[in-house]
Design an enzyme around this catalytic site. Structure first.
Site, mmCIF file in Angstrom:
data_model
loop_
_atom_site.group_PDB
_atom_site.id
_atom_site.type_symbol
_atom_site.label_atom_id
_atom_site.label_comp_id
_atom_site.label_asym_id
_atom_site.label_seq_id
_atom_site.Cartn_x
_atom_site.Cartn_y
_atom_site.Cartn_z
ATOM 1 N N LYS A 114 0.824 -1.219 0.000
ATOM 2 C CA LYS A 114 0.000 0.000 0.000
ATOM 3 C C LYS A 114 0.850 1.257 0.000
ATOM 4 C CE LYS A 114 -3.523 -2.636 2.219
ATOM 5 N NZ LYS A 114 -3.280 -3.718 3.156
ATOM 6 N N LYS A 193 -10.903 -14.966 -6.736
ATOM 7 C CA LYS A 193 -10.873 -15.475 -5.351
ATOM 8 C C LYS A 193 -12.068 -14.899 -4.584
ATOM 9 C CE LYS A 193 -8.124 -14.675 -1.145
ATOM 10 N NZ LYS A 193 -8.826 -13.886 -0.210
ATOM 11 N N LYS A 196 -14.363 -10.696 0.615
ATOM 12 C CA LYS A 196 -15.258 -9.599 1.004
ATOM 13 C C LYS A 196 -14.955 -8.358 0.178
ATOM 14 C CE LYS A 196 -13.895 -10.266 5.187
ATOM 15 N NZ LYS A 196 -13.625 -11.413 5.954
HETATM 16 P P1 ADP Z 1 -11.303 -11.734 2.713
HETATM 17 O O1 ADP Z 1 -10.447 -11.882 1.481
HETATM 18 O O2 ADP Z 1 -12.724 -12.096 2.440
HETATM 19 O O3 ADP Z 1 -11.158 -10.367 3.368
HETATM 20 P P2 ADP Z 1 -9.627 -12.602 4.868
HETATM 21 O O4 ADP Z 1 -8.399 -12.059 4.193
HETATM 22 O O5 ADP Z 1 -10.185 -11.862 6.040
HETATM 23 O O6 ADP Z 1 -10.777 -12.789 3.758
HETATM 24 O O7 ADP Z 1 -9.330 -14.108 5.241
HETATM 25 C C1 ADP Z 1 -9.610 -14.713 6.489
HETATM 26 C C2 ADP Z 1 -9.160 -16.158 6.382
HETATM 27 O O8 ADP Z 1 -9.944 -16.880 5.389
HETATM 28 C C3 ADP Z 1 -7.701 -16.318 5.945
HETATM 29 O O9 ADP Z 1 -7.104 -17.334 6.739
HETATM 30 C C4 ADP Z 1 -7.757 -16.748 4.502
HETATM 31 O O10 ADP Z 1 -6.688 -17.587 4.147
HETATM 32 C C5 ADP Z 1 -9.107 -17.476 4.388
HETATM 33 N N1 ADP Z 1 -9.720 -17.224 3.073
HETATM 34 C C6 ADP Z 1 -10.180 -16.036 2.630
HETATM 35 N N2 ADP Z 1 -10.698 -16.130 1.386
HETATM 36 C C7 ADP Z 1 -10.548 -17.430 1.017
HETATM 37 C C8 ADP Z 1 -10.880 -18.166 -0.177
HETATM 38 N N3 ADP Z 1 -11.470 -17.595 -1.221
HETATM 39 N N4 ADP Z 1 -10.568 -19.478 -0.209
HETATM 40 C C9 ADP Z 1 -9.979 -20.079 0.858
HETATM 41 N N5 ADP Z 1 -9.645 -19.436 2.004
HETATM 42 C C10 ADP Z 1 -9.918 -18.139 2.100
#
Ligand code: ADP
Ligand code: TRP
Length: 324
Positions: A114, A193, A196
């Protein structure tokens, strides 16, 4: 006994990707008799991005409800909001900050990614890895299950534990990351992927009608209903395969390749398999929504238990530094 610890930011309601990739595997780990698990809601970390109280409160509740709905045993383990133990977490953060070389933080991916628009970066984002290290070291965790993106933060944490121990005397366990490389990245409804931040996620805790609405939005090609379709390039089939039995998967594969089976049918089948696979979790989630007082009680109990450990470990660190 091994101490397993992991934190989830209160950045939104956990989705299918979070569940399959992180939450369910961590709940499984917590069920092993030889483990004690610490699961906390990293709401202090979320402050780097979440800037209003209402969102913070609803996200925090959603994360806690999902963990409990997925079967996390809060009596045998620890569940807590980091902010309710903020004194301990930020105190240790300061101690560790004073041992952390500036370039180590400047080179952390979470900041570096960032740093081309530095005016958007707050100091909290810069010191994020130090707070994360304090979350882990405060409870002397042995193992930290995290996604691949957090690997560097764990290396930084180990480094800080070793530096503290070398400087002041043995105090902190050097934790190991548990990164499940085999867990696939779950795709979202647009094929990227599931995340959120892309708004392409499936919230399996939605009421059935709304859940179906999201599923209907999953991108497919325009092959007409009667023609054969390729299951291996279809998002609906991929998602179905994550949850369905081998028999169900084989049946859907046949339906695709035979033709006369539309994406609408496949989406309905996906809805059914989600409702089926998560029926208990959905019930529990709704239970805690209707009983928020009980949820609050569980968190406060967890916080009281966690406080005892945090207090003991921070006292040890204070003594070694010369603050006793
Ligand atoms: P997001 O991308 O929705 O903000 P986070 O980064 O908060 O999700 O991820 C929280 C946990 O969930 C992490 O341990 C991450 O590895 C797992 N995770 C997030 N998205 C995925 C996905 N599409 N497939 C598998 N695991 C995921
Ligand atoms: N940084 C982690 C994430 O964004 C959340 C987190 C904060 C964490 N403190 C932690 C994870 C301690 C494991 C251990 O996903």
């Amino acid at each position: 006994m091994s101490k397993i610890l992991t934190g989830i930011q209160a950045s939104g309601k956990p989705h299918l990707g979070n569940l399959l990739g992180a939450i369910l595997p961590a709940v499984e780990l917590s069920k092993k008799a030889e483990n004690t698990s610490f699961l906390f809601i990293a709401d202090l970390h979320s402050m780097t991005t979440v800037k209003d109280a209402e969102t913070m409160i609803s996200n925090t509740k959603a994360v806690a409800k999902v963990w409990l709905a997925c079967g996390f045993d809060h009596e045998a383990n620890y569940i807590y909001r980091q902010s309710r133990l903020a004194g301990f977490h930020t105190e240790l953060m300061w101690y560790l900050s004073c041992l952390t070389p500036f370039p180590m933080l400047a080179n952390a991916h979470s900041f570096k990614d960032k740093s081309d628009s530095l005016s958007d970066v707050n100091a909290g984002l810069f010191t994020y890895p130090v707070l994360m290290a304090s979350d882990i070291l405060l409870y002397n965790a042995d193992f930290v299950p995290v996604g691949k993106d957090q690997k560097q933060h764990l290396e930084i944490t180990r480094d800080m534990a070793a530096t503290f121990n070398r400087t002041y005397g043995e105090c902190f366990v050097e934790p190991k990351s548990l990164i499940n490389e085999s867990v696939m990245t779950i795709p979202g409804i647009d094929g990227r992927k599931m995340s959120k931040s892309y708004g392409n996620h499936i919230d399996i805790f939605l009421p059935e009608k709304e859940l179906y609405k999201t599923i209907k939005k999953i991108e497919t090609d325009s092959t007409p209903l009667e023609e054969p379709k390729n299951p291996d390039t279809c998002l609906v089939f991929t998602m179905y395969s994550l949850l369905a039995s081998d028999e169900q998967i084989a049946e859907m594969r046949n339906n695709y390749t035979n033709g006369g089976y539309g994406y609408g049918h496949a989406k309905k089948a996906l809805l059914e398999v989600i409702l089926d696979s998560f029926s208990e979790q959905r019930k529990q989630y709704d239970y805690f929504t209707a009983n928020e007082g009980e949820l609050e009680g569980i968190l406060q109990k967890g916080e009281a238990k966690a406080k005892l450990i945090a207090e003991e470990n921070i006292s040890k660190a204070r003594k070694l530094i010369g603050f006793a």
